[in-house]
Scaffold this active site. Structure first.
Site, PDB file in Angstrom:
ATOM      1  N   ARG A   1      -9.546  90.599 -75.194  1.00  0.00           N
ATOM      2  CA  ARG A   1      -8.272  90.653 -74.956  1.00  0.00           C
ATOM      3  C   ARG A   1      -7.782  92.198 -74.786  1.00  0.00           C
ATOM      4  O   ARG A   1      -6.571  92.314 -74.389  1.00  0.00           O
ATOM      5  CB  ARG A   1      -7.247  89.754 -76.048  1.00  0.00           C
ATOM      6  CG  ARG A   1      -7.559  88.223 -75.695  1.00  0.00           C
ATOM      7  CD  ARG A   1      -6.441  87.576 -76.436  1.00  0.00           C
ATOM      8  NE  ARG A   1      -5.030  87.568 -75.634  1.00  0.00           N
ATOM      9  CZ  ARG A   1      -3.970  87.036 -75.974  1.00  0.00           C
ATOM     10  NH1 ARG A   1      -3.945  86.501 -77.068  1.00  0.00           N
ATOM     11  NH2 ARG A   1      -2.725  87.082 -75.111  1.00  0.00           N
TER      12      ARG A   1
ATOM     13  N   HIS B   1      -1.595  82.666 -85.542  1.00  0.00           N
ATOM     14  CA  HIS B   1      -0.612  83.675 -85.383  1.00  0.00           C
ATOM     15  C   HIS B   1       0.795  83.122 -86.095  1.00  0.00           C
ATOM     16  O   HIS B   1       1.055  82.010 -86.022  1.00  0.00           O
ATOM     17  CB  HIS B   1      -0.450  83.539 -83.868  1.00  0.00           C
ATOM     18  CG  HIS B   1      -1.034  84.783 -83.014  1.00  0.00           C
ATOM     19  ND1 HIS B   1      -1.447  84.409 -81.721  1.00  0.00           N
ATOM     20  CD2 HIS B   1      -1.613  85.929 -83.293  1.00  0.00           C
ATOM     21  CE1 HIS B   1      -2.141  85.437 -81.353  1.00  0.00           C
ATOM     22  NE2 HIS B   1      -2.183  86.307 -82.299  1.00  0.00           N
TER      23      HIS B   1
ATOM     24  N   CYS C   1       4.208  81.473 -77.066  1.00  0.00           N
ATOM     25  CA  CYS C   1       3.097  82.269 -76.639  1.00  0.00           C
ATOM     26  C   CYS C   1       3.190  82.691 -75.141  1.00  0.00           C
ATOM     27  O   CYS C   1       2.796  84.051 -74.871  1.00  0.00           O
ATOM     28  CB  CYS C   1       1.550  81.714 -76.753  1.00  0.00           C
ATOM     29  SG  CYS C   1       1.370  81.080 -78.465  1.00  0.00           S
TER      30      CYS C   1
HETATM   31  N1  ARG Z   1      -6.263  82.181 -76.580  1.00  0.00           N
HETATM   32  C1  ARG Z   1      -5.201  83.224 -77.072  1.00  0.00           C
HETATM   33  C2  ARG Z   1      -5.705  83.891 -78.363  1.00  0.00           C
HETATM   34  O1  ARG Z   1      -6.248  83.213 -79.217  1.00  0.00           O
HETATM   35  C3  ARG Z   1      -3.898  82.258 -77.587  1.00  0.00           C
HETATM   36  C4  ARG Z   1      -2.968  83.289 -77.754  1.00  0.00           C
HETATM   37  C5  ARG Z   1      -1.458  82.700 -78.188  1.00  0.00           C
HETATM   38  N2  ARG Z   1      -0.303  83.369 -78.378  1.00  0.00           N
HETATM   39  C6  ARG Z   1       0.533  83.346 -79.422  1.00  0.00           C
HETATM   40  N3  ARG Z   1       1.594  83.961 -79.424  1.00  0.00           N
HETATM   41  N4  ARG Z   1       0.112  82.473 -80.408  1.00  0.00           N
HETATM   42  O2  ARG Z   1      -5.399  85.093 -78.642  1.00  0.00           O
END
Ligand code: ARG
Length: 286
Positions: free
Chosen positions: A106, A185, A279
């Site tokens: 990411r 998160h 998210c």
């Molecule tokens: N697949 C992403 C990750 O694991 C999902 C992010 C979700 N975002 C959030 N604000 N909780 O990073």
């Protein structure tokens, strides 16, 4: 039909007031689950990108119908998680604290966000030294003039990023430790509903952090684990309307009981990446 307008309020349900918000979202044009960086992600399970786009667009239209402003970030090929725009920055008083992602998959989302803010005319941009995943872990809470940043750690955001955020954004930070990998998160375990109210899942936090939140929010709405398990707490509130996953029916009822207006949305395809409405939504506070 009898009118209820003139009858006295039957309970002490508080009046809730919406304020107009400004959001940044990123369409899931390149959405996929090709790697697993949280327990929700299963690359062997197919995703339906067209359905993801339709569900995401319904979320965008929900915000517009509520009177909010929504700007769009251009999706970048090869960044399948970019739809989760909340992770790309934290914006308070027009100051943009950029993100730094825990996982290399990411990493390139962070400069794309900063570039959007630069182009949009934001002048105070801070590139962080330590890992922080934006509003995934940094939640702005409290009345104007007395806001704090509820700051998660444990899975993604580095605890050293907390003081970095406090300095950059000029707000005190309340550090909170997450302990359940499903709630990796902070925005999967806490929803900021208005200046004084949160909804949360105590079990997602260390005992010490549970105490911190109980002391700060004695009237908090405690979520049912079943609602948290469909990412019900990954909700977006404007102070009155709470946009939340349609599957979190118990939480919707509890919110309505407290005078909020639940606005259910179905983001089932985006749940496969481990995300819900919050998210997908970065709040721009200028
Ligand atoms: N697949 C992403 C990750 O694991 C999902 C992010 C979700 N975002 C959030 N604000 N909780 O990073």
């Amino acid at each position: 039909m009898t009118s209820v307008l003139s009858s006295p309020s039957p309970s002490r349900t508080p009046e809730r007031t919406a304020t107009r918000r400004h959001y940044l979202m990123c369409p899931p044009e390149h959405f996929a689950v090709t790697y697993a960086i949280n327990p929700w992600m299963r690359p062997e399970v197919p995703v339906d990108r067209d359905l993801a786009l339709a569900q995401w667009d319904a979320l965008r239209r929900t915000y517009l119908d509520l009177g909010h402003r929504v700007d769009l970030l251009d999706p970048v090929p090869g960044l399948p998680d970019m739809v989760y725009a909340a992770n790309g920055a934290t914006v308070v008083d027009g100051i943009v604290l950029g993100a730094r992602f825990r996982h290399p998959e990411r990493a390139d989302e962070a400069p794309a966000h900063l570039e959007w803010f630069r182009t949009a005319g934001f002048r105070r941009l801070v590139e962080p030294e330590f890992v922080n995943e934006g509003e995934g872990d940094l939640l702005v809470a409290g009345p104007p003039g007395d806001t704090v940043i509820l700051a998660g750690t444990g899975f993604r955001t580095d605890p050293r990023a907390h003081s970095e955020a406090a300095t950059a954004l000029g707000r005190p930070v309340v550090a909170l430790e997450l302990v359940d990998p499903r709630y990796y998160h902070l925005d999967t375990a806490v929803a900021v509903l208005d200046d004084t109210t949160i909804a949360w899942l105590p079990e997602a936090f260390s005992p010490a952090s549970q105490e911190v939140l109980r002391a700060r929010y004695p009237d908090a709405l405690v979520a049912d684990p079943a609602d948290a398990a469909v990412l019900g707490l990954n909700a977006v509130s404007d102070g009155e309307h709470v946009v939340l996953p349609a599957q979190a029916t118990g939480l919707a009822a509890a919110l309505a009981e407290r005078g909020f207006t639940p606005v259910p949305v179905d983001l089932s395809e985006l749940l496969k990446g481990g995300g819900g409405p919050k998210c997908c939504t970065l709040e721009v506070r200028s």
